[in-house]
Design an enzyme around this catalytic site. Structure first.
Site, PDB file in Angstrom:
ATOM      1  N   HIS A  39       0.831  -1.209   0.000  1.00 39.35           N
ATOM      2  CA  HIS A  39       0.000   0.000   0.000  1.00 39.35           C
ATOM      3  C   HIS A  39       0.865   1.259   0.000  1.00 39.35           C
ATOM      4  O   HIS A  39       0.581   2.223  -0.719  1.00 39.35           O
ATOM      5  CB  HIS A  39      -0.889   0.032   1.249  1.00 39.35           C
ATOM      6  CG  HIS A  39      -1.896  -1.060   1.333  1.00 39.35           C
ATOM      7  ND1 HIS A  39      -1.785  -2.104   2.223  1.00 39.35           N
ATOM      8  CD2 HIS A  39      -3.045  -1.279   0.647  1.00 39.35           C
ATOM      9  CE1 HIS A  39      -2.826  -2.906   2.091  1.00 39.35           C
ATOM     10  NE2 HIS A  39      -3.596  -2.434   1.132  1.00 39.35           N
ATOM     11  N   GLN A  63     -18.368  -5.451  -1.164  1.00 39.76           N
ATOM     12  CA  GLN A  63     -17.534  -6.311  -1.998  1.00 39.76           C
ATOM     13  C   GLN A  63     -17.179  -7.629  -1.325  1.00 39.76           C
ATOM     14  O   GLN A  63     -16.382  -8.402  -1.845  1.00 39.76           O
ATOM     15  CB  GLN A  63     -16.264  -5.576  -2.428  1.00 39.76           C
ATOM     16  CG  GLN A  63     -15.268  -5.269  -1.336  1.00 39.76           C
ATOM     17  CD  GLN A  63     -14.160  -4.355  -1.825  1.00 39.76           C
ATOM     18  OE1 GLN A  63     -14.387  -3.168  -2.086  1.00 39.76           O
ATOM     19  NE2 GLN A  63     -12.968  -4.906  -1.999  1.00 39.76           N
ATOM     20  N   ASP A 152      -4.102  -7.032  -7.474  1.00 44.06           N
ATOM     21  CA  ASP A 152      -5.505  -7.302  -7.785  1.00 44.06           C
ATOM     22  C   ASP A 152      -5.726  -6.926  -9.253  1.00 44.06           C
ATOM     23  O   ASP A 152      -6.356  -5.913  -9.571  1.00 44.06           O
ATOM     24  CB  ASP A 152      -6.415  -6.489  -6.874  1.00 44.06           C
ATOM     25  CG  ASP A 152      -6.291  -6.918  -5.424  1.00 44.06           C
ATOM     26  OD1 ASP A 152      -6.604  -8.065  -5.123  1.00 44.06           O
ATOM     27  OD2 ASP A 152      -5.857  -6.091  -4.599  1.00 44.06           O
ATOM     28  N   VAL A 178       4.184  -5.660  -4.819  1.00 49.48           N
ATOM     29  CA  VAL A 178       5.326  -5.685  -3.897  1.00 49.48           C
ATOM     30  C   VAL A 178       5.319  -7.037  -3.186  1.00 49.48           C
ATOM     31  O   VAL A 178       4.280  -7.503  -2.716  1.00 49.48           O
ATOM     32  CB  VAL A 178       5.241  -4.539  -2.877  1.00 49.48           C
ATOM     33  CG1 VAL A 178       6.390  -4.619  -1.875  1.00 49.48           C
ATOM     34  CG2 VAL A 178       5.257  -3.197  -3.598  1.00 49.48           C
TER      35      VAL A 178
END
Length: 288
Positions: A39, A63, A152, A178
């Site tokens: 992030h 979701q 994603d 990462v």
């Protein structure tokens, strides 16, 4: 060092309007919290493209297709805020569910095509929830650029399609996955693995990189994928939900060498669903 936190759309827009009047370019990084280096790399990338960076922290109930998964999702706002201050993010937008979905909310954004198959086949309604909340965040903040992780990969494709189809004036930037030192893609869900599961988890990326190399070197995708699935299960994963070769641009299934492709997988370990993807490169129909 600290970061300003706002919890209402009105508060978010008030700060953004100040920045706009000052002539600043705005970057947005949507997250669901439990932040890790993956992030933070997206925040750093956003700062390369913008003068001010807003990070959102919202565990989006729309979701999640399993209530137990939503309940178990890690939450650590205070720790997240400290990490964001450390990398120079300018504002944290952390709304409550009632702020995002007030009483009477009845709109769903659905993106066809790229949302079908892969995660879309195993998580009904997931990408509708993603598209709905991302559309709201983009409209609430109206950034010049928004950054999403390539880990994603299907989600990134859905967001690119959403922005293109609805003519939302924002540039979507994908940030490279990462990885931990052993190759495991960083994910908030990794925190839910047992110690033994954590030692096994990196075998997912090992299998994917191995299969991608074999396909790029000329081996047929079916054989390479079958071998990779067997390796993942032999390592101790309980299930390989999917492992597929898809076109990197359209996410259409790929059966023979051609355009750049992506090998994508989802597999279960310790009751945790892990996803990953790696590139498969071709040039003029010849594997490279």
């Amino acid at each position: 060092m600290s970061i300003s936190i706002v919890r209402t759309v009105a508060g978010l827009r008030e700060q953004i309007n100040e920045w706009r009047h000052a002539g600043y370019r705005l970057g947005l990084v949507p997250t669901m919290g439990a932040l890790h280096e993956g992030h933070l790399s997206l925040v750093r990338l956003a700062k390369e493209h913008a003068d001010k960076t807003v990070v959102t922290l919202f565990v989006n109930p729309k979701q999640f297709n399993r209530p137990d998964d939503l309940a178990a999702y890690p939450r650590s706002e205070a720790d997240d805020a400290g990490k964001l201050a450390g990398v120079g993010a300018d504002l944290l937008f952390a709304p409550e569910p009632e702020e995002m979905y007030p009483e009477g909310f009845s709109t769903t954004v659905s993106v066809a095509g790229v949302s079908e198959g892969l995660c879309g086949a195993f998580r009904p309604g997931h990408f509708d929830g993603v598209a709905t909340v991302v559309a709201k965040l983009l409209l609430q903040s109206q950034p010049d650029v928004a950054v999403f992780g390539e880990k994603d990969f299907q989600q990134l494709a859905v967001i690119r399609r959403l922005v293109a189809d609805l003519n939302i004036p924002v540039s979507i930037v994908g940030g490279a996955t990462v990885r931990e030192d052993d190759g495991l893609a960083m994910s908030s869900r990794n925190l839910r693995l047992t110690a033994n599961g954590r030692t096994i988890a990196s075998r997912l990326s090992d299998a994917l990189f191995g299969a991608a190399q074999q396909i790029s070197s000329g081996e047929g995708p079916d054989a390479a994928i079958a071998r990779a699935k067997a390796e993942i299960l032999a390592a101790g994963f309980s299930e390989v939900e999917y492992l597929e070769l898809r076109d990197a641009g359209t996410l259409a299934p790929v059966t023979r060498p051609g355009r750049p492709a992506r090998l994508l997988a989802a597999a279960w370990l310790d009751g945790v669903r892990l996803i990953d993807n790696v590139p498969v490169g071709y040039s003029s129909g010849v594997p490279r």
